[in-house]
Design an enzyme around this catalytic site. Structure first.
Site, PDB file in Angstrom:
ATOM      1  N   TRP A 138      11.959  45.140  21.068  1.00  0.00           N
ATOM      2  CA  TRP A 138      10.564  45.322  21.584  1.00  0.00           C
ATOM      3  C   TRP A 138      10.399  44.480  22.836  1.00  0.00           C
ATOM      4  CZ3 TRP A 138       8.032  49.275  20.378  1.00  0.00           C
ATOM      5  CH2 TRP A 138       8.059  49.865  19.037  1.00  0.00           C
ATOM      6  N   GLU A 139      11.125  43.395  23.258  1.00  0.00           N
ATOM      7  CA  GLU A 139      10.875  42.907  24.599  1.00  0.00           C
ATOM      8  C   GLU A 139      11.563  43.622  25.564  1.00  0.00           C
ATOM      9  OE1 GLU A 139       8.943  40.639  25.579  1.00  0.00           O
ATOM     10  OE2 GLU A 139       7.951  40.331  23.682  1.00  0.00           O
ATOM     11  N   GLY A 140      12.844  44.113  25.183  1.00  0.00           N
ATOM     12  CA  GLY A 140      13.811  44.598  26.259  1.00  0.00           C
ATOM     13  C   GLY A 140      14.453  43.368  27.118  1.00  0.00           C
TER      14      GLY A 140
END
Length: 346
Positions: A14-16
């Site tokens: 989700w952060e990448g």
């Protein structure tokens, strides 16, 4: 480790990761971000970093978020996946936001952790101009991660009679211990433990290698008594049995309990031989009379014996027929299969 392996995957997904500084999507400027969601006075327009630096930032930032969760929720009992979800949430919204949340107040008041996470996390999806689709999906993923075991226990069936438990797969063939060729029993039991008690294996190295070290405190990797002792030390009530029938295995997975089974993998199905092999039953398909199996050694040739493939991950989510596999398991007739019955969580 502050997160389970699955928790690291959740957060990093989700952060990448971006190796060049980029502006905040909402403001178009500060706070500038780099790596896996890293912010701070050291992040300025035009800065670039290496993947190694991004990983180092991530380790520190996750450790800070984990420390904040522990400090702000003293005395709150958290399962490993619930803790993962809260760390991911804190990492995303910040320590100050977590400190002021109704979520925190409810947990400190002693409400059900599962219920609070389901009800409160989805509320944190708004940007300056209303709900943000990406944040809605992230919160949903955090709730799903936190409740994965609960859901598997409560609703293991997805269609009439069909069962498939979401058990993580481990291969014995990538062990760093030098014991890989003979640790099918340990890799099998490690998969069951990792599913039933997420985070119970949290040291360095692969999960089944960690579990093997635990087994070796009690005996050899091939020793059923040592395996049972290791499972019990992780808080799982288990016992070795040699009276197994297919009905036993179906009942176990219906209860949300993956089931280690010992069988003969060499020779033809009409006359199986071998010193024995262990794999993990994770489901049942009544329509085809097949057991869903994680085999740590790869995909077995149930008719002629041996293995079709021993490549990493080739033994994941296999379908072994009741007829051919069952003959290799109940060699002495119905009710003679070797299995580990896991009955309760400690």
């Amino acid at each position: 480790m502050p997160l389970t392996p699955e928790g690291w995957t959740l957060l990093k997904t989700w952060e990448g990761c971006r190796l060049s500084a980029y502006p905040d999507p909402a403001s178009g400027g500060a706070p500038w971000t780099i790596g896996y969601g890293h912010t701070g006075p050291d992040v300025v327009p035009g800065r670039t970093i290496t993947q190694q630096q991004a990983d180092a930032f991530l380790q520190k930032d996750v450790a800070d978020a984990a420390s904040a969760v522990e400090r702000l929720l003293p005395g709150v009992a958290l399962l490993a996946r619930q803790r993962d979800a809260l760390i991911s949430f804190c990492f995303n919204v910040g320590v100050g936001a977590l400190e002021s949340t109704t979520l925190r107040k409810r947990l400190l008041a002693g409400e059900s952790t599962a219920l609070v996470l389901k009800e409160e996390l989805p509320r944190w999806c708004k940007g300056p101009h209303g709900p943000v689709e990406g944040l809605k999906r992230r919160r949903a993923a955090e709730v799903a991660h936190a409740t994965a075991f609960e859901q598997a226990q409560a609703t293991p069936t997805t269609q009439q009679g069909f069962i498939q438990l979401a058990v993580p797969y481990l291969s014995q063939n990538d062990s760093a211990t030098g014991q890989g060729s003979r640790m099918c029993f340990s890799s099998t039991c490690a998969m069951a433990a990792a599913f039933l008690k997420p985070g119970c294996l949290s040291g360095s190295g692969q999960l089944d290698d960690q579990y093997l070290a635990l087994v070796q405190r009690h005996g050899d990797t091939t020793d059923a008594n040592a395996q049972v002792a290791a499972l019990r030390s992780l808080g799982l009530e288990a016992r070795f049995r040699s009276d197994g029938r297919i009905d036993h295995l179906i009942e176990q997975v219906r209860r949300g309990m993956p089931c280690p089974v010992g069988w003969l993998h060499r020779g033809s199905v009409a006359s199986p031989t071998g010193g024995g092999h262990w794999s993990l039953v994770i489901g049942w398909d009544p329509g085809t009379r097949q057991l869903l199996m994680h085999d740590p050694n790869g995909e077995a040739d149930l008719v002629d014996g041996g293995y079709v493939s021993q490549a990493i991950n080739s033994g994941k989510n296999l379908r072994y027929s009741e007829r051919n596999w069952g003959g290799r398991w109940q060699v002495e007739g119905p009710g003679s299969g070797w299995w580990i019955q896991i009955t309760t969580l400690g």
